[in-house]
Structure formats: C-alpha cells, structure tokens
Design a protein around this motif. Structure first.
Motif, mmCIF file in Angstrom:
data_model
loop_
_atom_site.group_PDB
_atom_site.id
_atom_site.type_symbol
_atom_site.label_atom_id
_atom_site.label_comp_id
_atom_site.label_asym_id
_atom_site.label_seq_id
_atom_site.Cartn_x
_atom_site.Cartn_y
_atom_site.Cartn_z
ATOM 1 N N PRO A 136 0.823 -1.224 0.000
ATOM 2 C CA PRO A 136 0.000 0.000 0.000
ATOM 3 C C PRO A 136 0.853 1.268 0.000
ATOM 4 O O PRO A 136 0.527 2.240 -0.684
ATOM 5 N N ILE A 137 1.980 1.234 0.754
ATOM 6 C CA ILE A 137 2.813 2.440 0.863
ATOM 7 C C ILE A 137 3.502 2.730 -0.462
ATOM 8 O O ILE A 137 3.490 3.859 -0.963
ATOM 9 N N MET A 138 4.091 1.688 -1.050
ATOM 10 C CA MET A 138 4.828 1.887 -2.297
ATOM 11 C C MET A 138 3.898 2.347 -3.423
ATOM 12 O O MET A 138 4.202 3.305 -4.142
ATOM 13 N N LEU A 139 2.751 1.672 -3.553
ATOM 14 C CA LEU A 139 1.842 2.049 -4.646
ATOM 15 C C LEU A 139 1.281 3.452 -4.438
ATOM 16 O O LEU A 139 1.128 4.225 -5.388
ATOM 17 N N ALA A 140 1.025 3.800 -3.164
ATOM 18 C CA ALA A 140 0.516 5.145 -2.889
ATOM 19 C C ALA A 140 1.579 6.182 -3.231
ATOM 20 O O ALA A 140 1.270 7.258 -3.762
ATOM 21 N N THR A 141 2.841 5.859 -2.924
ATOM 22 C CA THR A 141 3.920 6.805 -3.229
ATOM 23 C C THR A 141 4.041 7.000 -4.740
ATOM 24 O O THR A 141 4.157 8.135 -5.220
ATOM 25 N N ILE A 142 4.006 5.899 -5.476
ATOM 26 C CA ILE A 142 4.103 6.004 -6.940
ATOM 27 C C ILE A 142 2.954 6.850 -7.480
ATOM 28 O O ILE A 142 3.145 7.763 -8.289
ATOM 29 N N HIS A 143 1.744 6.534 -6.965
ATOM 30 C CA HIS A 143 0.572 7.284 -7.417
ATOM 31 C C HIS A 143 0.709 8.771 -7.076
ATOM 32 O O HIS A 143 0.452 9.638 -7.909
ATOM 33 N N GLY A 144 1.164 9.045 -5.845
ATOM 34 C CA GLY A 144 1.311 10.431 -5.409
ATOM 35 C C GLY A 144 2.341 11.183 -6.239
ATOM 36 O O GLY A 144 2.139 12.343 -6.606
ATOM 37 N N PHE A 145 3.435 10.513 -6.570
ATOM 38 C CA PHE A 145 4.473 11.144 -7.382
ATOM 39 C C PHE A 145 3.982 11.420 -8.796
ATOM 40 O O PHE A 145 4.312 12.442 -9.380
ATOM 41 N N ALA A 146 3.185 10.475 -9.319
ATOM 42 C CA ALA A 146 2.700 10.651 -10.689
ATOM 43 C C ALA A 146 1.670 11.773 -10.753
ATOM 44 O O ALA A 146 1.462 12.373 -11.804
ATOM 45 N N ALA A 147 1.010 12.059 -9.617
ATOM 46 C CA ALA A 147 -0.092 13.026 -9.635
ATOM 47 C C ALA A 147 0.349 14.430 -9.212
ATOM 48 O O ALA A 147 -0.489 15.292 -8.997
ATOM 49 N N VAL A 148 1.653 14.639 -9.081
ATOM 50 C CA VAL A 148 2.119 15.978 -8.703
ATOM 51 C C VAL A 148 1.770 16.968 -9.807
ATOM 52 O O VAL A 148 1.887 16.664 -10.997
#
Lengths: 255, 254
Positions: A136-148
């Motif tokens: 959950p943490i890794m996928l959320a981080t990837i998603h968050g980075f992509a949505a900047v």
C-alpha cells in the motif's frame, strides 16, 4: 464537541453497555456453553489477571514490536522504492505494470516461502510483515508522485533544481497525503500479519497467546487476548489519524 | 499503447529468464527456490492430478460464501444506518468497538466454537467482509440526491418500496465498489486462515508443499494464488465498468 453531539455520544455508549449487559445475561443463563463464551466479567477478570501477572504485557509488547518493526521497515523501503519508481517516467512504464499485477496477490501466501527460506524465526515474521505492509505504501507513493501538479516540476526545472531536491522539496510534500493514507492501510495489514506469524511460528505475542488459550479451552484468556487485539487496532489507527492530521495541517490551511 | 505493454513485459520476462539461467548454472539445490520451468511443470502436474483444482474449489467456496453472508449483513446495516440517523448514532460506539478487531484474531474463537472446516473459515471471511460494505453503503445512502427522497415521500412509497425502488438503485454503483473491495478481502482472508490453521484449500496446499520440501510445487501454488487474485480483480473491475460505466468511478478512491 457541542452539547447535542455529547448527548448522542453518551446514548451511544449506553447502547454499547446494553450489548455488554446482554452478553453477560447470555453467559449467565448459559445459553451458549461457557467453554466457548465467557461472560464479560470473566473476560475482564482474565485481562486484569494477565496484566497484573505481567504475562499479557509481554505478549502485547511482542505483538507491538513485530508490528512496529515490520511497518517501519515497510514504510522506509516503500517510500524509497516508490520515490525512485514514481519520479521517473521510464521506470513507471517498465515497473508499474508488474507491481499492479502483484498487488491483488494475497500476501499471506508468501508465508510458506518465507518459512522455507528463513525457518520459523523472528526474521521470517519481520520479512512477511514488511513484505505485506510495503505494497500500500509503495503504490501510494508512486501514485502520489505521478499526480504531482506538472507546473511544480516546470518551476523546479526553471530553478535548475537537482533530482534529489525535486524529490524532497516538491514531490514528497505534495504526495504526502497519498503516502500517509497508504501507511494507514499498511498498519492494519501489519497487525494481521503479526498475529498470523505468531500463530504459525509460536513467536511471543498476542497471536500465540490466543491460540494457546483456545487450544487449552481457556476461553476467558482467549477473549481477553482478542479484546486486547481490538484495542491495539483501534489505538494504532487513532494515533495514525492524529499524526496524519498534524502532518497535513499545512495543506488544509492552504486550501 | 502496444509499445508500453511490450515495455511492461520486459521486467517480468527478464526476471524469469535470469532466475532460470541462474538456477541451471548453479545446479540449484534449495528448499525454497526452484527454476521457473520446474514451477510450470509442477503447476501442470498439480492440474493433471486435480489436486490444485479441488483446493481452488474449497478456497473459492469458503471465500464466496463468506463474502455473500458478509455483504448481506453489511448491506442491511449500512442501509439502515444510512436511512435512520438516530439508529446510526446510537450504534456508533458499538460499531467502532467491534470494527478494529483484526479478522484473524477471531480465528481461535471460531476454532473452538466450530472446529476445523468450512464453517469457521466462512464465519471469519464474513466478519471481514461486513465492514467495507457497511461503511461504504452507509455513505452511499447518505449521499443520495435529496430530491429522490422527496419524490419517494411525495409518491408515499412504503418504506420497503422506498429502499427497493429508490435507495438501492441510486446507491448501487458505490455499493458495487464496496463489494469489489470485499471480494478481494474475502480471498485474502480465506487463504490466510488456511495457511494459519485450517487444513483446507489452496492455503493448506501451499503449506503442505512447503513441509514436503517441494519448492517447485510451493511456488506453483503461489503463482496460481496470484493468478486467481488477479483474475478476480480484473473480472470485478470489468463488471463494474460494464454495469455502471462512469457512475461507478465517483465512489472509487484508491
């Protein structure tokens, strides 16, 4: 909290107390065999006894320790790997689909593999908990980075910021709500996997305690353990909400 | 798009080839790893003697029965909480006290009350599936366009009809999202219960393969469990898109 809310809260507590009274009544009338269902009085007595003799403290500490170490390791690794993958478009196209494929895998299925590699040890438990909690943490981080917001990246480019500076000054702060949400999900996963590993490997902790109590039909001790696990789940999630609230206060103020 | 999906395949294929070459080159003797080719062979073997199919049936039966029971209970309470605010507020403390209990902690209770087998697994799966459905359907009912409720009142629909004709159809897209979440949880909990204690299904199969020191078969089970999880997820996502189109996306947050 205003007055009406307080009244509702009290009423709600009264209803919960009513359910406990009902539970006591069922136990007293022996509608369900006391072997399976101790009354709340016996469960409470078992809790008090367990804590005063120190048994439950050490079990609780064991579970919290497994959970915390696994979760912290998962958080650090998850954010780091997520940041590496998320901050590069090339990495995203190559790696993200594989991760999406692995995501629905029931993580507990990794337990036998971990047992084969590491045996029934503390290290196995930590590996399993960290492995389960990292997703959950890794996928959320990837998603968050992509949505900047892309304009922030443009600002970074015109300021000629280095990639590290971009990650720490722009991407991480703006992805923090996603990351914290992922960390909150992982907390539950970590608790569940701690219990499963303790049951399987006989490690010191509440999971082991409830299983032993069940095996020897000490139902009061069993319920005490389950209640304590519920409290652990509740307290950790409340603590996480408070931390989230504090850490994201700057964002709420901005909007 | 084809370029991107080709790129997506590079990593898994590369890992597989590297593992195969490494295992062959070092003449791997291990209790925990096996070359991919042997894993595939073991998977075919398990299909040929039907053992993995029987295990799949057991696991899916428990998971889906638990899911159905949990969804019905969660939906009933979720809709009731959504409609009757008084009821919701009165039950708040009780719900918040029971919800954080990790489903797997109920395992020993279910074990002494019901013994090994389908029933204890179904009970635990159902418990785990109640919460997402309850919380999301409560939120879905609350967010129904108030004018729809006004219409229901103007038409003087009796409460049962109001639920059946207005509330459920309006909240259905978001309820389906909850169902999809719960379906994933059901599979995870079922496999976890089997790995932890219940001698049944895929979880027991993978534990048995590990204890028999058959890493190829163990990893074959792992791959198969992964495929089932992935297929279930795809199936439900496609169903959601087909049935509700964009309406379902409104309640879907990652």
């Amino acid at each position: 909290m205003n007055r009406t809310a307080l009244v509702w809260r009290l009423a709600s507590f009264a209803v919960a107390a009513g359910f406990i009274a009902l539970w006591q009544l069922i136990a007293n009338l022996k509608l369900v065999s006391p072997v399976f269902l101790p009354g709340p009085d016996r469960a409470w007595a078992a809790l008090v006894r367990g804590f005063s003799s120190g048994d439950l403290w050490s079990k609780l500490a064991g579970t919290l320790e497994h959970m915390a170490y696994g979760w912290l390791a998962a958080s650090i690794a998850g954010i780091a790997i997520g940041a590496i993958i998320g901050s590069s478009r090339t990495m995203r196209t190559y790696v993200a689909p594989s991760l999406e494929f692995l995501r629905p895998l029931p993580v507990s299925a990794i337990i036998p593999v971990a047992i084969a590699m590491l045996g029934l040890t503390q290290a196995m438990a930590l590996f399993v908990i960290a492995f389960g909690a990292i997703w959950p943490i890794m996928l959320a981080t990837i998603h968050g980075f992509a949505a900047v917001e892309p304009r922030l990246y443009e600002v970074a480019r015109s300021l000629q910021m280095s990639r590290l500076a971009v990650i720490f000054k722009i991407a991480l702060p703006s992805a923090s709500p996603d990351i914290l949400a992922g960390m909150r999900l992982s907390l539950t996963v970590a608790l569940i996997l701690s219990v499963v590993c303790e049951i399987l490997a006989g490690l010191d902790g509440l999971g082991h305690w409830v299983l032993l109590s069940a095996r020897s039909f000490r139902s009061a001790d069993l319920f005490a353990g389950v209640i304590l696990l519920g409290v652990t789940g509740y307290v950790t999630s409340v603590a996480m909400s408070l931390a989230e609230h504090r850490l994201l206060a700057w964002q709420a103020a901005q909007q | 798009m084809t370029g991107n999906s080709a790129k997506a395949l590079v990593l898994p294929l590369g890992v597989l080839v590297a593992l195969e070459v490494w295992a062959r080159a070092t003449h791997l003797q291990s209790d925990s790893l096996a070359p991919p080719s042997e894993i595939v062979m073991a998977l075919f073997g398990a299909f040929a003697d039907l053992s993995i199919l029987a295990a799949t049936r057991d696991t899916l039966f428990s998971a889906f029965t638990g899911l159905a029971i949990g969804t019905i209970i969660g939906l009933a309470f979720g809709i009731a909480f959504g409609i009757f605010d008084t009821f919701n507020r009165l039950m708040e403390v009780t719900v918040e006290a029971i919800r954080p209990i990790p489903s797997i902690a109920l395992l020993p209770i279910a074990l002494i009350a019901l013994g090994f087998g389908y029933r204890m697994e179904i009970v635990i799966v159902a418990f785990a599936c109640v919460w997402p459905v309850l919380i999301l359907s409560r939120a879905a009912v609350r967010s129904i366009e108030p004018r729809l409720m006004e219409v229901a009142r103007a038409l003087r629909l009796p409460p049962a009809q109001r639920v059946w004709k207005i509330i459920i159809p309006a909240a259905l897209p978001r309820i389906f999202v909850a169902f999809r979440l719960s379906a994933g949880i059901a599979l995870i909990v079922a496999v976890t219960v089997e790995i932890a204690i219940n001698p049944l299904g895929l979880g027991a199969g993978i534990m048995l393969a590990q204890q028999a020191l058959r890493p190829d078969l163990m990893l074959a089970y792992l791959v198969w469990i992964g495929i089932i999880g992935y297929a279930l997820n795809i199936l439900l996502t496609v169903a959601q898109r087909r049935l509700f189109g964009r309406a379902a996306l409104s309640g879907d947050s990652p």
